[in-house]
Design an enzyme around this catalytic site. Structure first.
Site, PDB file in Angstrom:
ATOM      1  N   GLY A  43     -22.456 -28.695 -29.070  1.00 36.57           N
ATOM      2  CA  GLY A  43     -22.945 -30.061 -29.251  1.00 36.57           C
ATOM      3  C   GLY A  43     -24.247 -30.110 -30.022  1.00 36.57           C
ATOM      4  N   CYS A  44     -25.140 -29.173 -29.733  1.00 38.98           N
ATOM      5  CA  CYS A  44     -26.439 -29.149 -30.406  1.00 38.98           C
ATOM      6  C   CYS A  44     -26.286 -28.816 -31.882  1.00 38.98           C
ATOM      7  CB  CYS A  44     -27.368 -28.155 -29.713  1.00 38.98           C
ATOM      8  SG  CYS A  44     -27.705 -28.607 -27.994  1.00 38.98           S
ATOM      9  N   THR A  45     -25.360 -27.931 -32.197  1.00 47.55           N
ATOM     10  CA  THR A  45     -25.094 -27.594 -33.591  1.00 47.55           C
ATOM     11  C   THR A  45     -24.549 -28.815 -34.325  1.00 47.55           C
ATOM     12  OG1 THR A  45     -24.697 -25.279 -33.051  1.00 47.55           O
ATOM     13  CG2 THR A  45     -23.793 -26.075 -35.138  1.00 47.55           C
ATOM     14  N   ALA A  48     -27.454 -31.339 -34.899  1.00 49.64           N
ATOM     15  CA  ALA A  48     -28.407 -30.902 -35.923  1.00 49.64           C
ATOM     16  C   ALA A  48     -27.782 -30.947 -37.316  1.00 49.64           C
ATOM     17  CB  ALA A  48     -28.914 -29.503 -35.597  1.00 49.64           C
TER      18      ALA A  48
END
Length: 153
Positions: A43-45, A48
């Site tokens: 999710g963070c990838t 970003a």
């Protein structure tokens, strides 16, 4: 926990690229701060990468976009390089900024409680006031929603 129309808590943090960033020094430009749990997770990838993809449009609107997590600067550099991220990532290893923004919260996974970053985004206007807050962010379409809010400033 700051809310809309309040002054955004100021900070200075190290960032990718070998420098540091002080929030108040970015005025009178508006700023988007997206807090995310961990480098190089799914999710963070996606989040970003989405903000990086739209960076030119944020720049054209005069808005600086920055991601913040507790990961080390070395971790951020590796993450940014691996995914060709164009938005700066700031390292808040002691969670001081996360706490000031109220995103350091108790979470639960598989019945186990722990503290971590609640995925949140803050839009800060050119005077340093919080214009909009997104809490418990769902990644799909979020960067586009933030861009729409920026255009409405």
């Amino acid at each position: 926990m700051p809310d809309t129309s309040e002054m955004a808590p100021d900070f200075t943090l190290p960032r990718t690229g070998g420098d540091s960033t002080t929030l108040s020094a970015l005025r009178p430009g508006a700023v988007v701060l997206f807090f995310y749990p961990r480098d190089d997770t799914s999710g963070c990838t996606k989040e970003a990468v989405a903000f990086s993809t739209l960076k030119d449009q944020f720049d054209a609107s005069g808005v600086t976009v920055m991601g913040i997590s507790k990961d080390s600067l070395a971790s951020h550099e590796k993450f940014a390089s691996k995914h060709a991220l164009t938005v700066p990532l700031l390292s808040d290893e002691h969670a001081d900024v996360c706490e000031a923004y109220g995103v350091w919260a108790e979470k639960s996974m598989y019945g186990k409680k722990y503290f971590g970053i609640e995925r949140s985004t803050f839009l800060i206007d050119g005077e340093g006031r919080i214009a909009r807050v997104w809490r418990k962010v769902k990644v799909p379409g979020h960067a586009e929603e933030v861009l729409d809010a920026v255009k409405a400033l």
